[in-house]
Design an enzyme around this catalytic site. Structure first.
Site, PDB file in Angstrom:
ATOM      1  N   HIS A 132       0.815  -1.220   0.000  1.00 23.78           N
ATOM      2  CA  HIS A 132       0.000   0.000   0.000  1.00 23.78           C
ATOM      3  C   HIS A 132       0.849   1.270   0.000  1.00 23.78           C
ATOM      4  CE1 HIS A 132      -4.076  -1.759   0.706  1.00 23.78           C
ATOM      5  NE2 HIS A 132      -3.326  -2.794   1.027  1.00 23.78           N
TER       6      HIS A 132
ATOM      7  N   ASP B  77       3.818   9.320  -1.261  1.00 23.39           N
ATOM      8  CA  ASP B  77       2.641   8.604  -0.775  1.00 23.39           C
ATOM      9  C   ASP B  77       2.334   7.456  -1.724  1.00 23.39           C
ATOM     10  OD1 ASP B  77       0.424   8.101   0.803  1.00 23.39           O
ATOM     11  OD2 ASP B  77      -0.227  10.191   0.821  1.00 23.39           O
TER      12      ASP B  77
END
Ligand SMILES: O=P(O)(O)OC[C@H]1O[C@@H](O)[C@H](O)[C@@H](O)[C@@H]1O
Length: 495
Positions: free
Chosen positions: A153, A361
């Protein structure tokens, strides 16, 4: 049909409202048999050897307790003080303690021992995130021959950052024990490919290094998303409307600039406040016309670097207040608290600018949720870091380099004066992308690709019909789908 077994550090809980991932995977488990497995959230004197199963909102969840010392080494230590900073290219914030790695592996082995008795031979196992990279190795050592997939993730690091991680070769061999490794973005697959094709020679002190063999592991970008239709509905729900009314009273006509992030150094919060300071400094006419609301619930606060980020942000916000606030006007509000999704959807809808400027991110689902919550007749503008995975699919946002606070300030100014027609056109393109890359499509596509792999029973080269349908993936993800297949190497494999 094979059962699906989802494994992640945290499991869905009875007390905390389910996030987007839990909702999507719960939907998947509602149509397929299976269960979710992970840490119970509890510490025990003795780590549990057996999983406890319970039903949470109709979902079967198996979990184990971890011993406090193991948890410290595995979660706060190796996962969040080494892997997290290194994968986010913040080696300056990493702490290296040799014994953490043993704890990390011990917990992964404990997960495997507790999970194996509950597996059926044709179960499909889907492992989530950096806490559990060695899980496939541990499961295979116990004889599991299932198809096992991994999804990362967070971003995959550049080669140099990866070299700085203790035991990185072993971790890469662990990844090669999976049949499918899913990543957020093309950028991550490219970084992985770079490493896999140029694995470093052993260092002077190292033993001869067995390189990882990825010939049986497929590595593909599967960008995760949100449920945009659900968020669009939520943004007009009574709870959201209450929040909008409350904010309208407080804003009194000012344009709201909104940031919503976990309080994490990867989110670029001090840089964001500095950019806002520059916006006010360079555009006196905007004072009293705009207001920054930063929502930043604290997280991982047992880790020193998180406390320091929190202190830095306090100081930055105080500086801007001291410089620009008037007795009857405050330039910003900073809230260290979490809000439920309906309230957030209201805030998103009300905000003229969604400010999503992480330094790095994996994806950033706030960007997706902000887009989905907009009023199509009067949408706000997404100002987005080019270093968020979301930038690969949201090119209609105003993309910025978050380290360059002048650029972010200028993007905010442009967003504030952007004509309605341009806002609508950009928003439509963003919303279309959010729908294409919805979390439901992500889960379905990942599981299709994992199901199409042959799993542990494979011997020799895979049969052509056993390969994932790369055409389908490519068509869906258009030019985003990068499928990595290594050439030749020696060593371990997914099976
Ligand atoms: O440390 P926590 O609170 O369990 O959060 C972990 C999660 O934090 C999220 O921000 C990351 O995107 C996930 O990749 C990660 O699994």
């Amino acid at each position: 049909m094979s059962r699906i077994v989802i494994v992640s550090n945290r499991t869905p809980s009875k007390t905390v409202a389910a996030g987007g991932l839990a909702v999507a995977l719960r939907k998947t488990l509602a149509t397929r048999d299976g269960f979710w497995f992970g840490w119970s959230g509890r510490h025990a004197e003795k780590p549990s050897s057996e999983a406890m199963f319970e039903s949470i909102d109709g979902l079967q969840v198996g979990s184990i307790d971890l011993n406090r010392e193991d948890f410290q080494a595995y979660y706060a230590g190796f996962s969040n003080s080494i892997l997290w900073p290194a994968f986010h290219l913040r080696l300056d914030l990493a702490t290296f303690e040799g014994h953490w790695y043993e704890g990390y592996r011990r917990v992964n082995a404990q997960f495997a021992r507790a999970l194996v008795p509950h597996l059926k031979p044709d179960d499909i196992i889907w492992v989530h995130d950096y806490h559990l990279i060695p899980l496939a190795t541990e499961l295979r050592a116990l004889g599991a021959r299932n198809r096992i997939g991994f999804y990362l993730h967070i971003p995959f690091p550049t080669t140099d950052a990866l070299y700085a991680i203790p035991h990185h070769q072993e971790l890469m061999r662990d990844l090669s024990r999976y049949n499918l490794v899913g990543m957020q973005a093309n950028r991550d697959v490219a970084a992985f490919t770079e490493f896999a094709e140029h694995q470093a020679p052993p260092t002077l002190s190292g033993n001869p290094v067995k390189t990882a063999d990825f010939s049986k592991t497929q590595v593909t970008a599967f960008p995760i998303g949100s449920d945009p239709d659900a968020f669009a509905k939520l943004a007009t729900s009574p709870a959201a409307v209450r929040m909008i009314k409350r904010m309208e009273r407080a804003m009194n006509g000012q344009a709201l600039i909104l940031g919503v992030d976990r309080l994490d150094y990867s989110k670029g919060l001090p840089q964001r406040v500095e950019a806002y300071e520059k916006l006010l400094a360079n555009n006196a006419a905007l004072r009293r016309q705009v207001h920054l609301l930063q929502v930043a619930p604290p997280s991982r606060d047992s880790i020193k670097e998180y406390k320091e980020t929190s202190d830095t942000l306090d100081a930055m916000c105080g500086k801007v207040m001291g410089h620009f606030a008037e007795p009857d006007w405050q330039p910003l509000t900073y809230v260290k608290r979490a809000y439920g999704q309906p309230s957030l959807a209201g805030l998103y809808r009300m905000a003229r600018i969604g400010l999503v400027t992480p330094l790095r991110d994996g994806m950033n689902l706030v960007a997706h949720e902000y887009v989905a919550s907009q009023d199509p007749q009067n949408p706000g503008v997404l100002v987005l870091s080019r270093f968020a995975g979301a930038a690969e699919i949201f090119d209609a946002a105003l993309l910025v380099n978050p380290f360059d606070t002048d650029e972010t300030a200028e993007a905010m100014r442009l967003a504030l004066i952007m004509p309605l027609e341009e806002r609508k056109a950009r928003w439509q393109a963003l919303f279309d992308a959010a729908k294409t890359y919805s979390v439901d499509n992500w889960a379905a596509l990942y599981l299709d690709a994992l199901s199409a792999t042959k799993g542990g029973k494979r011997k020799g080269p895979p049969a052509a019909d056993a390969l994932p349908d790369a055409g389908q993936v490519a068509a869906f993800f258009k030019d985003l789908a990068t499928v990595y297949k290594a050439g030749s190497a020696q060593g371990a494999s997914a099976s």
